[in-house]
Design a protein around this motif. Sequence first.
Motif, PDB file in Angstrom:
ATOM      1  N   MET A 132       0.820  -1.206   0.000  1.00 29.80           N
ATOM      2  CA  MET A 132       0.000   0.000   0.000  1.00 29.80           C
ATOM      3  C   MET A 132       0.863   1.269   0.000  1.00 29.80           C
ATOM      4  N   PRO A 133       1.925   1.347   0.818  1.00 30.93           N
ATOM      5  CA  PRO A 133       2.752   2.562   0.762  1.00 30.93           C
ATOM      6  C   PRO A 133       3.398   2.776  -0.619  1.00 30.93           C
ATOM      7  N   TYR A 134       3.818   1.688  -1.269  1.00 31.91           N
ATOM      8  CA  TYR A 134       4.449   1.835  -2.580  1.00 31.91           C
ATOM      9  C   TYR A 134       3.434   2.317  -3.616  1.00 31.91           C
ATOM     10  N   LEU A 135       2.225   1.738  -3.616  1.00 29.03           N
ATOM     11  CA  LEU A 135       1.197   2.171  -4.552  1.00 29.03           C
ATOM     12  C   LEU A 135       0.835   3.633  -4.318  1.00 29.03           C
ATOM     13  N   SER A 136       0.795   4.042  -3.061  1.00 29.65           N
ATOM     14  CA  SER A 136       0.530   5.445  -2.746  1.00 29.65           C
ATOM     15  C   SER A 136       1.614   6.346  -3.335  1.00 29.65           C
ATOM     16  N   GLU A 137       2.867   5.938  -3.207  1.00 31.88           N
ATOM     17  CA  GLU A 137       3.979   6.718  -3.764  1.00 31.88           C
ATOM     18  C   GLU A 137       3.881   6.791  -5.292  1.00 31.88           C
ATOM     19  N   VAL A 138       3.479   5.689  -5.921  1.00 27.49           N
ATOM     20  CA  VAL A 138       3.306   5.681  -7.381  1.00 27.49           C
ATOM     21  C   VAL A 138       2.194   6.648  -7.770  1.00 27.49           C
ATOM     22  N   GLU A 139       1.067   6.588  -7.075  1.00 31.75           N
ATOM     23  CA  GLU A 139      -0.057   7.473  -7.383  1.00 31.75           C
ATOM     24  C   GLU A 139       0.317   8.944  -7.221  1.00 31.75           C
ATOM     25  N   ARG A 140       1.177   9.248  -6.270  1.00 37.23           N
ATOM     26  CA  ARG A 140       1.574  10.639  -6.034  1.00 37.23           C
ATOM     27  C   ARG A 140       2.742  11.076  -6.911  1.00 37.23           C
TER      28      ARG A 140
END
Length: 115
Positions: free
Chosen positions: A54-62
């Motif tokens: 989840m933290p990695y996907l959040s970083e990708v989205e941002r």
Amino acid sequence: MRPLKAAPNPAQPGRSGEAKEPLWRDVVGDVLRTERLAQERTLKDVSDAARISMPYLSEVERGRKEASSEVLAAAAQALGLGLSDVLSLAQTRLAGLPRARPARASYQAEVRLAA
């Protein structure tokens, strides 16, 4: 669930007041986030389905991480899209943005001035 906010304009004015070209990772991340929110899905739901932290996907989205094609394909599939769909949506957004002017004169203009 967070309310859907307007997509940020990645073409922010630069020092000289001209628009800067956005980074590919910013545009792709915005496409993923916009699609996830349009489906009213949580970051956890999509990250679990994609088998991405989840933290990695959040970083990708941002736009903070440059995701590999494997990660983008997994996120796209978790959203019911193909990788080509995500890339096409990102390309469409890029094509609709105002183009940044070059910081210096073109080569042809330089040649004319030198002559």
